[in-house]
Enzyme design. Sequence first.
Site, PDB file in Angstrom:
ATOM      1  N   THR A   1       3.485   3.764   1.323  1.00  0.00           N
ATOM      2  CA  THR A   1       4.740   3.828   2.182  1.00  0.00           C
ATOM      3  C   THR A   1       5.344   5.145   1.917  1.00  0.00           C
ATOM      4  OG1 THR A   1       6.421   2.673   3.298  1.00  0.00           O
ATOM      5  CG2 THR A   1       6.286   2.799   0.930  1.00  0.00           C
TER       6      THR A   1
ATOM      7  N   CYS B   1       1.247   1.446   5.131  1.00  0.00           N
ATOM      8  CA  CYS B   1       0.824   0.121   4.647  1.00  0.00           C
ATOM      9  C   CYS B   1      -0.611  -0.286   5.113  1.00  0.00           C
ATOM     10  CB  CYS B   1       1.804  -0.762   5.304  1.00  0.00           C
ATOM     11  SG  CYS B   1       3.607  -0.673   5.025  1.00  0.00           S
TER      12      CYS B   1
ATOM     13  N   GLN C   1       0.964  -1.236  -0.194  1.00  0.00           N
ATOM     14  CA  GLN C   1      -0.084  -0.187   0.097  1.00  0.00           C
ATOM     15  C   GLN C   1       0.843   1.213  -0.109  1.00  0.00           C
ATOM     16  OE1 GLN C   1      -3.666  -0.467   2.353  1.00  0.00           O
ATOM     17  NE2 GLN C   1      -2.997  -2.692   2.723  1.00  0.00           N
TER      18      GLN C   1
END
Length: 224
Positions: free
Chosen positions: A73, A179, A71
């Site tokens: 970061t 994340c 996802q």
Amino acid sequence: MEWRVWDGLVAYETALAAMEERAAQIAAGTADEAVWLLEHPPIYTAGTSARPEDLTDPGRFPVHVAGRGGQYTYHGPGQRIAYVMLDVGARGRDVRRFVASLEDWVIATLAEFGVRGERRQGRVGVWVTRPDKPAYADGTMREDKIAAIGVKLRRWVSFHGLSINVDPDLSHFDGIVPCGIREHGVTSLVDLGLPVTMADVDVALRRTFETTIGTVPPAALGSL
């Protein structure tokens, strides 16, 4: 295998283009495997599972849509990036096992500094417990993420890799839900009270690579 430490702050787009070129060369059998160690200027990257609502401050830093798994970061100064261009085909063609070996590598590296890194079910990356912080409302010990992992494979050659928080500005993580996990925080080696330098981490990464991921005999490489 090539080990390279890049000087200065390397633009994300520059590193991505170089990684893709090197991965293609490895797949073609014209280049050796490589591990590149570097730092980026501040940037948020969105993996293939990133959710728009997890970018909470979109104007803070540039945002790059990356092809890696995972996802949102953050990458920035004080964070050691290890990009791994490795022949996963020669390592058994088991993606889950390969990701687990990257986690093992981080855990072994952290252990060099007396830090116990741990896995968590359903959460890729490496975590540390924080007995020095107040417990959660249900009484469980607080924990923070110290390393992120996100890889992509093309023709069974990996690129992207992992990041270990050595001494980044932890407030830079505030512009995203790292994340996709809202209930936990992030930490770094220096935040844990350890006067660790980037060079120290590089030495530990090199020392622990062989026992966790390992090199592959040249005759086995390129069998894609």
